[in-house]
Scaffold this motif. Structure first.
Motif, PDB file in Angstrom:
ATOM      1  N   ALA A   1       0.812  -1.225   0.000  1.00 34.72           N
ATOM      2  CA  ALA A   1       0.000   0.000   0.000  1.00 34.72           C
ATOM      3  C   ALA A   1       0.838   1.265   0.000  1.00 34.72           C
ATOM      4  CB  ALA A   1      -0.935  -0.007   1.208  1.00 34.72           C
ATOM      5  N   LYS A   2       1.985   1.243   0.674  1.00 36.80           N
ATOM      6  CA  LYS A   2       2.857   2.410   0.700  1.00 36.80           C
ATOM      7  C   LYS A   2       4.286   1.947   0.932  1.00 36.80           C
ATOM      8  CE  LYS A   2       3.440   7.020   2.775  1.00 36.80           C
ATOM      9  NZ  LYS A   2       3.410   7.680   1.455  1.00 36.80           N
ATOM     10  N   ASN A   3       5.210   2.506   0.169  1.00 41.50           N
ATOM     11  CA  ASN A   3       6.614   2.126   0.309  1.00 41.50           C
ATOM     12  C   ASN A   3       7.235   2.768   1.544  1.00 41.50           C
ATOM     13  OD1 ASN A   3       6.614   2.334  -3.191  1.00 41.50           O
ATOM     14  ND2 ASN A   3       6.945   0.435  -2.086  1.00 41.50           N
ATOM     15  N   TYR A   4       8.244   2.096   2.068  1.00 45.68           N
ATOM     16  CA  TYR A   4       8.993   2.606   3.222  1.00 45.68           C
ATOM     17  C   TYR A   4      10.349   1.934   3.245  1.00 45.68           C
ATOM     18  CZ  TYR A   4       7.369  -1.781   5.364  1.00 45.68           C
ATOM     19  OH  TYR A   4       7.090  -3.101   5.631  1.00 45.68           O
ATOM     20  N   ASN A   5      11.249   2.430   4.108  1.00 49.55           N
ATOM     21  CA  ASN A   5      12.568   1.820   4.248  1.00 49.55           C
ATOM     22  C   ASN A   5      13.020   1.926   5.695  1.00 49.55           C
ATOM     23  OD1 ASN A   5      13.759   4.470   4.591  1.00 49.55           O
ATOM     24  ND2 ASN A   5      13.604   4.708   2.363  1.00 49.55           N
ATOM     25  N   ASN A   6      14.225   1.444   5.979  1.00 47.91           N
ATOM     26  CA  ASN A   6      14.685   1.398   7.368  1.00 47.91           C
ATOM     27  C   ASN A   6      14.955   2.795   7.940  1.00 47.91           C
ATOM     28  OD1 ASN A   6      17.055   0.948   5.441  1.00 47.91           O
ATOM     29  ND2 ASN A   6      18.117   1.549   7.301  1.00 47.91           N
ATOM     30  N   ASP A   7      15.124   3.777   7.089  1.00 51.74           N
ATOM     31  CA  ASP A   7      15.305   5.150   7.585  1.00 51.74           C
ATOM     32  C   ASP A   7      13.978   5.810   7.952  1.00 51.74           C
ATOM     33  OD1 ASP A   7      18.098   5.189   7.328  1.00 51.74           O
ATOM     34  OD2 ASP A   7      17.943   5.654   5.186  1.00 51.74           O
ATOM     35  N   ASP A   8      12.901   5.379   7.308  1.00 52.44           N
ATOM     36  CA  ASP A   8      11.592   5.968   7.556  1.00 52.44           C
ATOM     37  C   ASP A   8      10.540   4.884   7.336  1.00 52.44           C
ATOM     38  OD1 ASP A   8       9.274   7.375   7.775  1.00 52.44           O
ATOM     39  OD2 ASP A   8       9.717   8.825   6.181  1.00 52.44           O
ATOM     40  N   ILE A   9      10.080   4.282   8.434  1.00 48.84           N
ATOM     41  CA  ILE A   9       9.157   3.157   8.308  1.00 48.84           C
ATOM     42  C   ILE A   9       7.703   3.570   8.545  1.00 48.84           C
ATOM     43  CG2 ILE A   9      10.929   1.475   8.934  1.00 48.84           C
ATOM     44  CD1 ILE A   9       9.626   1.275  11.688  1.00 48.84           C
ATOM     45  N   ARG A  10       7.427   4.870   8.433  1.00 51.30           N
ATOM     46  CA  ARG A  10       6.060   5.320   8.682  1.00 51.30           C
ATOM     47  C   ARG A  10       5.063   4.721   7.697  1.00 51.30           C
ATOM     48  NH1 ARG A  10       7.009  11.704   8.915  1.00 51.30           N
ATOM     49  NH2 ARG A  10       8.489  11.058   7.276  1.00 51.30           N
ATOM     50  N   GLY A  11       5.534   4.346   6.508  1.00 52.09           N
ATOM     51  CA  GLY A  11       4.633   3.718   5.534  1.00 52.09           C
ATOM     52  C   GLY A  11       4.055   2.406   6.016  1.00 52.09           C
ATOM     53  N   LYS A  12       4.686   1.817   7.011  1.00 52.60           N
ATOM     54  CA  LYS A  12       4.201   0.549   7.541  1.00 52.60           C
ATOM     55  C   LYS A  12       2.825   0.714   8.201  1.00 52.60           C
ATOM     56  CE  LYS A  12       6.106  -3.506   9.897  1.00 52.60           C
ATOM     57  NZ  LYS A  12       5.839  -4.431   8.779  1.00 52.60           N
ATOM     58  N   VAL A  13       2.534   1.913   8.698  1.00 55.22           N
ATOM     59  CA  VAL A  13       1.218   2.179   9.285  1.00 55.22           C
ATOM     60  C   VAL A  13       0.127   2.059   8.220  1.00 55.22           C
ATOM     61  CG1 VAL A  13      -0.201   3.922  10.423  1.00 55.22           C
ATOM     62  CG2 VAL A  13       2.207   3.661  11.064  1.00 55.22           C
ATOM     63  N   VAL A  14       0.397   2.590   7.053  1.00 58.01           N
ATOM     64  CA  VAL A  14      -0.555   2.495   5.945  1.00 58.01           C
ATOM     65  C   VAL A  14      -0.717   1.039   5.519  1.00 58.01           C
ATOM     66  CG1 VAL A  14      -1.073   3.247   3.590  1.00 58.01           C
ATOM     67  CG2 VAL A  14       0.075   4.806   5.190  1.00 58.01           C
ATOM     68  N   CYS A  15       0.396   0.317   5.494  1.00 58.30           N
ATOM     69  CA  CYS A  15       0.351  -1.099   5.110  1.00 58.30           C
ATOM     70  C   CYS A  15      -0.418  -1.927   6.135  1.00 58.30           C
ATOM     71  CB  CYS A  15       1.770  -1.641   4.947  1.00 58.30           C
ATOM     72  SG  CYS A  15       2.678  -0.918   3.556  1.00 58.30           S
ATOM     73  N   LYS A  16      -0.325  -1.543   7.419  1.00 58.06           N
ATOM     74  CA  LYS A  16      -1.106  -2.245   8.448  1.00 58.06           C
ATOM     75  C   LYS A  16      -2.593  -2.052   8.198  1.00 58.06           C
ATOM     76  CE  LYS A  16      -0.092  -2.565  12.885  1.00 58.06           C
ATOM     77  NZ  LYS A  16       0.097  -2.258  14.338  1.00 58.06           N
ATOM     78  N   ARG A  17      -2.994  -0.839   7.904  1.00 55.65           N
ATOM     79  CA  ARG A  17      -4.408  -0.572   7.635  1.00 55.65           C
ATOM     80  C   ARG A  17      -4.884  -1.362   6.421  1.00 55.65           C
ATOM     81  NH1 ARG A  17      -4.135   4.541   7.980  1.00 55.65           N
ATOM     82  NH2 ARG A  17      -4.032   5.089   5.764  1.00 55.65           N
ATOM     83  N   ASP A  18      -4.058  -1.433   5.393  1.00 57.20           N
ATOM     84  CA  ASP A  18      -4.401  -2.206   4.203  1.00 57.20           C
ATOM     85  C   ASP A  18      -4.561  -3.686   4.546  1.00 57.20           C
ATOM     86  OD1 ASP A  18      -4.529  -2.735   1.231  1.00 57.20           O
ATOM     87  OD2 ASP A  18      -2.680  -3.814   1.706  1.00 57.20           O
ATOM     88  N   LEU A  19      -3.669  -4.205   5.391  1.00 61.28           N
ATOM     89  CA  LEU A  19      -3.744  -5.617   5.779  1.00 61.28           C
ATOM     90  C   LEU A  19      -5.024  -5.887   6.573  1.00 61.28           C
ATOM     91  CD1 LEU A  19      -2.288  -8.364   5.763  1.00 61.28           C
ATOM     92  CD2 LEU A  19      -1.162  -7.693   7.889  1.00 61.28           C
ATOM     93  N   GLN A  20      -5.355  -4.982   7.463  1.00 64.98           N
ATOM     94  CA  GLN A  20      -6.590  -5.150   8.234  1.00 64.98           C
ATOM     95  C   GLN A  20      -7.815  -5.172   7.314  1.00 64.98           C
ATOM     96  OE1 GLN A  20      -5.815  -1.812  10.846  1.00 64.98           O
ATOM     97  NE2 GLN A  20      -5.384  -3.152  12.601  1.00 64.98           N
ATOM     98  N   LYS A  21      -7.835  -4.316   6.305  1.00 67.24           N
ATOM     99  CA  LYS A  21      -8.952  -4.314   5.355  1.00 67.24           C
ATOM    100  C   LYS A  21      -9.015  -5.639   4.589  1.00 67.24           C
ATOM    101  CE  LYS A  21      -9.043   0.695   4.471  1.00 67.24           C
ATOM    102  NZ  LYS A  21      -8.785   1.741   3.444  1.00 67.24           N
ATOM    103  N   ARG A  22      -7.845  -6.130   4.138  1.00 69.42           N
ATOM    104  CA  ARG A  22      -7.812  -7.377   3.359  1.00 69.42           C
ATOM    105  C   ARG A  22      -8.367  -8.554   4.151  1.00 69.42           C
ATOM    106  NH1 ARG A  22      -3.898  -7.874  -1.072  1.00 69.42           N
ATOM    107  NH2 ARG A  22      -3.015  -5.837  -1.594  1.00 69.42           N
ATOM    108  N   PHE A  23      -8.134  -8.549   5.478  1.00 70.07           N
ATOM    109  CA  PHE A  23      -8.537  -9.686   6.305  1.00 70.07           C
ATOM    110  C   PHE A  23      -9.770  -9.376   7.156  1.00 70.07           C
ATOM    111  CE2 PHE A  23      -4.396 -11.036   4.998  1.00 70.07           C
ATOM    112  CZ  PHE A  23      -4.425 -12.420   5.049  1.00 70.07           C
TER     113      PHE A  23
END
Length: 516
Positions: A266-288
């Motif tokens: 859902a959103k790219n991120y890297n080890n310097d800035d992992i804030r995109g993981k929050v968006v990916c969590k929301r996407d995962l919750q929607k998928r499941f």
């Protein structure tokens, strides 16, 4: 002239995949090509493979294979342009979903014949009986291709170097010895010193007995399979061939598995800035179909639902974990034994706001799982390598794993109690009990609410080097050891920096349509 390797496997992405083997084969071929080695993948001609490969054209009619006639088709992998050969036979053409078992989960009756045909096709290529160039090395993978070293020796083709990589020793291809004539196996090889195994013929033992080199996919697994606990009855013959046994860990295709550039999340991120993981969590919750709770801790399971993966123990442990940790959510992706699939679905029905289960596998959801979860639970009674925990670490998802096989070599343990040392990337646990799983997952959940500790573990995990750079160099050095002198020099020359060889694969890809 470049050195030539024929990689023989039962699956390879994106044409067919049931597990990590498919990822490894294609990534290895691509890494070899980038290093200047001409790598071709030989696969069964499943319907999905015939549909997915590009530029297919016939290069041989093979009339005397086990099970009847077949055609050898040459083409390319989509996107990468890696050369692929497909053995098209009526038997392989009937396999639509899982290439090994039917819809009831039972092994196909003709597996022995089908994969013996694949081995004989490889031998015909090596004997120059097709229009495809003869390889310098044949690299067989798992039992499905393990007959090849034996058949090459039987045909006197000693100038072709042979490697058998054991990705999972538990699957051996053991069949009635009465099938030997039908499978084209010389009678003299059906012996205790050959491929006879407890009154049967064993494809896996054939490879172990006759290959020039036997490789496994992790240092720890290479040691484990020499013991009765992990040897699955093959530890004796492996100890006899210990001098030919080497460990070559797998790598990961970092172009496909990279949260910074992954187009499937859902959103790219890297080890310097992992804030995109929050968006990916929301996407995962929607998928499941899980509640969109940003402070929930998502525990993911993404593997086969089998006894090997401790599905029985995990299922018994999960209700107590859900009760003990109110903020825990569970996302499950996988398939396997029907009894376990049904029990996971029942768990989701019992906890509809806490548990989401998807039976099956698809790449989009797999990438979303690693990107959006906080913790990966990967229990296993044995694990030759363990790609799934590596994927999770690359995406900043902390793995909780059994202390077996390749996971001992790739996951740096934070321990079940006390302070967490710098460099820790996950949690390893011993044992196969409900209590063992409960304690390990609880430890991970407790650490996840310690922001400084958790962020450091995520960052250290994402910075690990799981590239193919070192593994492919190991393979090339091994090929050089068993190749004929002229080819050995070609392999050694290919160990120059990859950039010096990059033009080979660029030229191959750009000319794909022209050749086809």
């Amino acid at each position: 002239m470049r050195p030539r390797v024929l990689l023989v496997s039962s699956e390879a992405v994106p044409l067919v995949k049931t597990g990590g083997l498919a990822d490894v084969i294609t990534a290895l071929a691509l890494s070899l090509e980038e290093q200047g080695v001409e790598a071709t993948i030989l696969l069964p001609g499943y319907p999905a493979a015939l549909r997915g490969a590009s530029g297919l054209r016939k290069v041989a009619d093979l009339s005397d294979l086990p099970g009847g006639k077949g055609e050898l088709l040459q083409g390319y992998m989509p996107d990468t342009g890696i050369p692929v050969l497909l053995l098209d036979t009526p038997q392989f053409n009937q396999r639509s979903a899982n290439p090994y078992v039917d819809h009831s989960g039972n092994e196909f009756d003709d597996n022995a014949v089908c994969f013996a045909a694949l081995a004989h096709a490889a031998v015909k290529i090596c004997a120059g009986q097709t229009r495809f160039p003869v390889p310098h090395i044949v690299h067989s993978n798992d039992w499905h291709a393990a007959l090849i070293p034996a058949l090459l020796k039987a045909k006197g083709l000693h100038h072709i170097g042979t490697v058998l990589t054991i990705h999972n020793l538990a699957f051996q291809g053991n069949y009635s010895a009465e099938l030997a004539p039908e499978l084209g196996i010389p009678s003299e090889m059906v012996s205790e010193d050959g491929m006879e195994f407890w009154g049967k013929i064993s494809f896996m033992k054939a490879g172990i007995r006759y290959a020039d080199r036997i490789s496994t996919v992790s240092e720890t697994y290479a040691s484990e399979i020499l013991t009765p606990r992990f040897g699955n009855g093959m530890d004796g013959v492996l100890r006899q061939r210990k001098d030919a046994l080497v460990a070559t860990p797998n790598g990961v295709d970092l172009q496909l598995w990279n949260p910074g550039s992954d187009t499937l999340i859902a959103k790219n991120y890297n080890n310097d800035d992992i804030r995109g993981k929050v968006v990916c969590k929301r996407d995962l919750q929607k998928r499941f179909n899980l509640p969109l709770q940003p402070f929930a801790r998502i525990v993911a399971l993404g593997s086969r639902m089998t006894h090997q993966k401790m599905a029985d123990v995990v299922l018994d442990a999960l209700p107590a974990l859900l009760e003990a940790h109110p903020t825990m959510q569970l996302a499950v992706l996988g398939c396997g034994d029907h009894q376990y699939e049904q029990k996971f679905l029942e768990l989701a029905a019992n906890y509809p706001d806490r548990v989401g289960v998807r039976i099956g596998y698809d790449e989009d959801t797999a990438h979303a799982l690693h990107a959006g979860a906080d913790i990966l639970l990967h229990a296993s009674r044995f694990e030759p390598f363990g790609l799934t925990p590596i994927y999770s670490m690359l995406y900043g998802t902390i793995p909780v794993c059994s202390r077996v096989g390749g996971m001992c070599d790739t996951v740096v343990d934070a321990g079940l109690e006390g302070a967490v040392d710098r460099g820790a990337t996950g949690i390893l646990f011993d044992g196969e009990s409900v209590e063992d799983v409960h304690a390990a997952v609880s430890r991970a959940l407790e650490l996840s609410i310690q922001p400084a500790v958790w962020k450091r573990m995520q960052t250290d995990a994402m910075m690990c080097d799981f590239s193919w750079k070192e593994p492919v160099s190991r393979y090339i050095r091994m090929y050089a050891e068993i190749a004929q002198p002229e080819a050995a020099e070609l392999f050694r020359a290919s160990l120059m920096p990859a950039a010096a060889n990059a033009t080979h694969i660029i030229e191959r890809r750009s000319s794909e349509n022209r050749i086809a």
